[in-house]
Design a protein around this motif. Structure first.
Motif, mmCIF file in Angstrom:
data_model
loop_
_atom_site.group_PDB
_atom_site.id
_atom_site.type_symbol
_atom_site.label_atom_id
_atom_site.label_comp_id
_atom_site.label_asym_id
_atom_site.label_seq_id
_atom_site.Cartn_x
_atom_site.Cartn_y
_atom_site.Cartn_z
ATOM 1 N N MET A 1 -55.354 40.913 -33.531
ATOM 2 C CA MET A 1 -54.962 40.504 -34.872
ATOM 3 C C MET A 1 -55.163 38.992 -35.067
ATOM 4 S SD MET A 1 -53.446 40.657 -37.971
ATOM 5 C CE MET A 1 -54.095 42.257 -38.021
ATOM 6 N N LEU A 2 -54.689 38.159 -34.125
ATOM 7 C CA LEU A 2 -54.900 36.709 -34.173
ATOM 8 C C LEU A 2 -55.621 36.265 -32.909
ATOM 9 C CD1 LEU A 2 -51.404 35.351 -35.313
ATOM 10 C CD2 LEU A 2 -53.371 35.895 -36.758
ATOM 11 N N ARG A 3 -56.518 35.291 -33.052
ATOM 12 C CA ARG A 3 -57.155 34.706 -31.887
ATOM 13 C C ARG A 3 -57.593 33.294 -32.230
ATOM 14 N NH1 ARG A 3 -62.354 34.441 -33.270
ATOM 15 N NH2 ARG A 3 -63.479 36.260 -33.992
ATOM 16 N N PRO A 4 -57.817 32.465 -31.196
ATOM 17 C CA PRO A 4 -58.344 31.123 -31.468
ATOM 18 C C PRO A 4 -59.692 31.206 -32.177
ATOM 19 C CG PRO A 4 -57.499 31.256 -29.235
ATOM 20 C CD PRO A 4 -57.505 32.663 -29.775
ATOM 21 N N LYS A 5 -60.000 30.172 -32.910
ATOM 22 C CA LYS A 5 -61.244 30.109 -33.666
ATOM 23 C C LYS A 5 -62.437 30.121 -32.727
ATOM 24 C CE LYS A 5 -62.952 26.404 -34.110
ATOM 25 N NZ LYS A 5 -63.977 25.722 -33.280
ATOM 26 N N GLN A 6 -63.473 30.823 -33.137
ATOM 27 C CA GLN A 6 -64.762 30.805 -32.450
ATOM 28 C C GLN A 6 -65.808 30.294 -33.432
ATOM 29 O OE1 GLN A 6 -65.405 34.854 -31.121
ATOM 30 N NE2 GLN A 6 -63.721 34.749 -29.640
ATOM 31 N N LYS A 7 -66.901 29.807 -32.911
ATOM 32 C CA LYS A 7 -67.951 29.248 -33.770
ATOM 33 C C LYS A 7 -68.398 30.254 -34.830
ATOM 34 C CE LYS A 7 -72.286 26.747 -33.625
ATOM 35 N NZ LYS A 7 -71.980 25.393 -34.016
ATOM 36 N N VAL A 59 -57.386 35.319 -38.285
ATOM 37 C CA VAL A 59 -56.953 36.692 -38.493
ATOM 38 C C VAL A 59 -58.199 37.553 -38.333
ATOM 39 C CG1 VAL A 59 -55.914 38.341 -40.105
ATOM 40 C CG2 VAL A 59 -55.144 35.940 -40.100
ATOM 41 N N ILE A 60 -58.092 38.573 -37.476
ATOM 42 C CA ILE A 60 -59.257 39.357 -37.077
ATOM 43 C C ILE A 60 -59.127 40.801 -37.559
ATOM 44 C CG2 ILE A 60 -60.597 40.114 -35.057
ATOM 45 C CD1 ILE A 60 -60.514 37.067 -35.639
ATOM 46 N N SER A 61 -60.230 41.353 -38.041
ATOM 47 C CA SER A 61 -60.275 42.763 -38.448
ATOM 48 C C SER A 61 -60.316 43.643 -37.202
ATOM 49 C CB SER A 61 -61.522 43.018 -39.294
ATOM 50 O OG SER A 61 -62.675 43.034 -38.469
ATOM 51 N N PRO A 62 -60.091 44.948 -37.354
ATOM 52 C CA PRO A 62 -60.216 45.851 -36.201
ATOM 53 C C PRO A 62 -61.599 45.798 -35.543
ATOM 54 C CG PRO A 62 -59.061 46.950 -37.977
ATOM 55 C CD PRO A 62 -59.555 45.633 -38.530
ATOM 56 N N ILE A 70 -54.324 31.798 -40.018
ATOM 57 C CA ILE A 70 -52.956 31.312 -40.166
ATOM 58 C C ILE A 70 -52.945 29.910 -39.572
ATOM 59 C CG2 ILE A 70 -51.922 33.608 -40.068
ATOM 60 C CD1 ILE A 70 -51.112 31.375 -37.226
ATOM 61 N N GLN A 71 -52.047 29.100 -40.061
ATOM 62 C CA GLN A 71 -51.898 27.768 -39.495
ATOM 63 C C GLN A 71 -50.421 27.409 -39.438
ATOM 64 O OE1 GLN A 71 -53.370 24.516 -41.868
ATOM 65 N NE2 GLN A 71 -53.118 25.667 -43.765
ATOM 66 N N ILE A 72 -50.081 26.633 -38.435
ATOM 67 C CA ILE A 72 -48.754 26.052 -38.321
ATOM 68 C C ILE A 72 -48.989 24.569 -38.088
ATOM 69 C CG2 ILE A 72 -46.568 26.022 -37.062
ATOM 70 C CD1 ILE A 72 -47.231 28.952 -36.216
ATOM 71 N N CYS A 73 -48.517 23.746 -39.009
ATOM 72 C CA CYS A 73 -48.787 22.319 -38.928
ATOM 73 C C CYS A 73 -47.511 21.521 -39.156
ATOM 74 C CB CYS A 73 -49.877 21.932 -39.920
ATOM 75 S SG CYS A 73 -49.498 22.332 -41.616
ATOM 76 N N ASP A 74 -47.643 20.218 -39.074
ATOM 77 C CA ASP A 74 -46.512 19.308 -39.237
ATOM 78 C C ASP A 74 -45.333 19.763 -38.383
ATOM 79 O OD1 ASP A 74 -48.012 17.802 -41.035
ATOM 80 O OD2 ASP A 74 -47.307 18.953 -42.740
ATOM 81 N N ILE A 75 -45.631 20.026 -37.126
ATOM 82 C CA ILE A 75 -44.615 20.530 -36.196
ATOM 83 C C ILE A 75 -43.671 19.397 -35.812
ATOM 84 C CG2 ILE A 75 -44.253 21.509 -33.892
ATOM 85 C CD1 ILE A 75 -47.019 22.903 -34.281
ATOM 86 N N HIS A 76 -42.383 19.646 -36.000
ATOM 87 C CA HIS A 76 -41.350 18.680 -35.615
ATOM 88 C C HIS A 76 -40.881 19.063 -34.221
ATOM 89 C CE1 HIS A 76 -37.577 16.468 -35.564
ATOM 90 N NE2 HIS A 76 -38.076 15.742 -36.553
ATOM 91 N N LEU A 77 -41.240 18.257 -33.240
ATOM 92 C CA LEU A 77 -41.012 18.610 -31.842
ATOM 93 C C LEU A 77 -39.537 18.648 -31.457
ATOM 94 C CD1 LEU A 77 -43.952 16.649 -30.201
ATOM 95 C CD2 LEU A 77 -43.817 19.090 -30.718
#
Length: 166
Positions: A1-7, A59-62, A70-77
Motif C-alpha cells: 500500500m505504501l512504499r518509499p519513492k522510486q524513480k 501510495v501503490i495500487s495492487p 502521503i507525506q508527514i512534514c514539519d515534525i516536532h521532535l
C-alpha cells in the motif's frame, strides 16, 4: 500500500503536481505553467524537498503502480507530532484507497517515526476528504476563517488531529 519513492513514480508525482484544481484542494499555491514546462523536473525537486524535511511515501495500487502519495512534514521532535497530507490521482479516489493509505500512514507515523499525534489542514468545502478523516477517527480541533485564497475566493480551513494510540 505504501512504499518509499522510486524513480518510476515521478510521472505520478508530476501528474499530481500539475493538476491545478487538486493543488488548490491541497491548499498549495499553484501557478499556471507554460505548456513546455518540465513537470518531471519539478516533481523531482519537490520530492527531494519533501524527503529532506519529513517523510514521503508513495501510495501503490495492487499492481504496484504509484497512484498517489502521503507525506508527514514539519515534525516536532520533542512533542512527537507532524503534519499529514495525502493526494491521489483523480481516477483512484472514492475507491477505499484513501482510507487504506490513511491507516497505513498512521502506522508509519507511530512505528517508524515514533509520533504521538498527526495534524492536518483541510479546506472546509472538501467534503470527501473531511468524510475520510472523520470516518478514520480524526477529531476537528479548529477552524481558520478565510485562511486559504485560491485566486477567486477565500476558504475556511479546518484543523484535525489524530492521537496515535499504540
Amino acid at each position: 500500500m505504501l512504499r518509499p519513492k522510486q524513480k518510476r513514480d515521478l510521472p505520478c508525482v508530476a501528474e499530481l503536481r500539475s493538476d491545478i484544481s487538486l493543488q488548490h484542494a491541497l491548499m498549495a499555491s499553484p501557478v499556471q505553467k507554460p505548456a513546455e514546462f518540465d513537470w518531471l523536473q519539478e516533481a523531482t525537486a519537490w520530492v527531494e524537498r519533501r524527503e529532506a524535511k519529513g517523510l514521503l511515501r508513495m501510495v501503490i495500487s495492487p499492481k504496484g503502480d504509484a497512484i498517489g502519495f502521503i507525506q508527514i512534514c514539519d515534525i516536532h521532535l520533542q512533542s512527537r507530532f507532524g503534519w499529514f497530507g495525502i493526494a491521489l490521482l483523480r481516477g483512484e479516489r472514492l475507491r477505499g484507497i484513501g482510507s487504506a493509505a490513511l491507516i497505513a500512514a498512521e502506522v508509519v507515523a507511530r512505528n517508524e517515526l515514533g509520533l504521538f499525534k498527526l495534524l492536518l489542514q483541510v479546506r472546509s468545502d472538501n467534503a470527501q476528504a473531511i468524510t475520510l478523516y472523520e470516518r478514520a477517527g480524526w477529531r476537528l480541533v479548529g477552524r481558520l476563517a478565510a485562511q486559504y485564497y485560491d485566486g477567486l475566493q477565500r476558504h475556511d480551513v479546518l484543523i484535525y488531529e489524530k492521537v496515535l494510540v499504540a
